[in-house]
Design an enzyme around this catalytic site. Structure first.
Site, PDB file in Angstrom:
ATOM      1  N   HIS A 311      29.796  12.114  90.943  1.00 19.53           N
ATOM      2  CA  HIS A 311      29.019  11.673  89.786  1.00 19.53           C
ATOM      3  C   HIS A 311      29.220  12.668  88.662  1.00 19.53           C
ATOM      4  CE1 HIS A 311      25.534  10.510  87.320  1.00 19.53           C
ATOM      5  NE2 HIS A 311      25.571   9.365  87.968  1.00 19.53           N
ATOM      6  N   ASP A 369      25.997   3.880  93.772  1.00 22.81           N
ATOM      7  CA  ASP A 369      26.833   2.682  93.832  1.00 22.81           C
ATOM      8  C   ASP A 369      27.401   2.439  95.219  1.00 22.81           C
ATOM      9  OD1 ASP A 369      26.715   2.125  90.994  1.00 22.81           O
ATOM     10  OD2 ASP A 369      28.009   3.861  90.718  1.00 22.81           O
TER      11      ASP A 369
END
Length: 434
Positions: A311, A369
């Site tokens: 991320h 996700d």
């Protein structure tokens, strides 16, 4: 309103002068050098591709600490909100800076129900989209069209109640999203119903039909509510920055949100959960060899990318990912698809990556996700709707940031650049050009 604390100043020494730049601190201890006067005083600008070191605004909505894995909305930890709150409570919190009491929540819910329908003339828009049109394309176009059907938001005099503006968009986006799905599969639209909650209504509009007496499953409703909460806001990400940037030009809320939807559509942003499913399916089709996938990722094979890991902000485990994983496991167990091959591959990928020095040293942990796509698939939601659900969840955050940007009277967004093109060239008439 956001609160900045003065923390003195720093000196910038240039060959011909020294200037003093103020230092500001936020309420969680983050410090920033104020360079707003840099170009005026020195003729210089900063160079920061992707704006990864640039604070474009001061905000009191969401706090993220990527090193410690902290995410808070208006001071509340995401773990507490996900465990104890309905999505509409979190939406109310983001917009109003407080969790609603029972009376406030009931009033908010009534408005949500009242504004759940879209203008009947808007149904004609759906009929003109080609078969197979991506729901995100439909979603963005329909949202920007709302300003034509509900122009109250642009009137200078007598602005409507904030909750009406907020609930209209929150409720109608849900209806538009479900209608866009029905359009894509050629089924008749299902209208929202007063007897259902926010998430129940969405699932019913998605899956009910004249030949299917659908009843929203409580486990699916709970999972959807949780995933919407997890996506409700995430500070100054790409789509939120776009919403604020477009809003800085004086654009109305609907136009700004439509721009945010387009930004979210990108595969490096909201489209990542679709990419995770495609990656897992690719591994399955190629024999399910997880070790081979790990090695390909480590070799930086340009034909393969390990999606759902890492991320831009988090340098530790994404706090949302733990919650998403737990909900995903419960959902799969409930619907009897515990042996889903994609889930098995996902679990193996996570286990091996968390033990591999290559991934650990680079802080490549699973992000939110990684599991949402698997959960949505188990609920019967097709891949092209994954990002639509992301947009539905992120909407209250976008609204909160748009409102904050407008109330703070910040300047129109206008980044600078470093020009690298041709210097001045003499003009040559067409007949004389070689």
């Amino acid at each position: 309103m956001s609160r900045l604390i003065s923390k003195g100043s720093v000196e910038l020494r240039l060959p011909d002068k020294t200037i003093s730049l103020p230092v500001h601190q936020g309420t969680e201890g983050e410090c920033a050098i104020d360079i707003s006067a840099l170009r005026r005083e020195t003729g210089l600008i900063t160079y920061d591709p992707g704006f990864v070191n640039t604070g474009a605004c001061a905000s009191d909505i969401t706090f993220v600490d990527g090193e410690k894995g902290i995410l808070r909305h208006r001071g509340y930890d995401i773990e507490d909100l996900a465990e104890n709150c309905l999505f509409l409570e979190v939406a109310y919190l983001l917009v109003h800076n407080k969790l609603p009491n029972k009376k406030e929540y009931q009033a908010f819910s009534r408005l949500m129900n009242h504004h759940s329908m879209i203008h009947e003339d808007m149904r004609n828009f759906f009929n003109n989209y080609p078969e197979g049109a991506h729901p995100m394309a439909v979603l963005s176009a329909m949202v920007v069209s709302l300003s034509s059907f509900y122009p109250e938001i642009e009137r200078e005099e007598g602005h409507e109640d904030l909750d009406i503006t907020v609930t209209r968009l929150l409720s109608k986006l849900r209806t538009i999203a479900a209608f866009s799905y029905k359009k894509s599969i050629g089924e008749p639209f299902v209208y929202p119903s007063h007897k259902y909650t926010y998430c129940e209504n969405f699932l019913n509009m998605m899956f009910a039909s004249p030949v299917n007496d659908y009843h929203p499953d409580p486990v699916a409703v709970r999972a959807l509510n949780l995933y919407l909460v997890l996506h409700a806001d995430h500070e100054q990400n790409c789509s939120t920055s776009v919403v604020r940037f477009v809003g800085s030009a004086g654009s109305n809320l609907y136009a700004s949100i439509a721009a945010g939807i387009c930004a979210l559509w990108g595969p490096l942003h909201g489209g990542a959960n679709e990419a995770v499913i495609r990656m897992l399916e690719s591994i399955r089709v190629n024999g399910g060899n997880v070790d081979r996938a790990i090695e390909r990722a480590k070799s930086r094979d340009p034909r393969f990318r390990l999606m759902g890991f890492g991320h831009r902000v988090y340098k530790t485990y994404d706090p949302r990912a733990r919650i998403a994983k737990r909900a995903c496991m419960q959902l799969l167990e409930k619907f009897g698809v515990g042996n889903d091959p994609l889930l098995e591959i996902a679990l193996q990928l996570e286990e091996k990556a968390l033990k591999d020095e290559y991934f650990v040293s680079r802080n490549l942990y699973p992000n939110v996700d990684f599991y949402t796509g698997i959960a949505y698939r188990a609920m019967g939601i097709p891949e092209n709707m994954f990002t639509v659900l992301f947009a539905l969840g992120r909407l209250p955050g976008w609204i909160a940031h748009w409102l904050e940007q407008h109330s703070s009277e910040q300047k129109i967004g206008r980044p600078r650049q470093i020009y690298t093109g041709e210097t001045r060239r003499p003009f040559v008439p067409m007949d004389e050009r070689p």
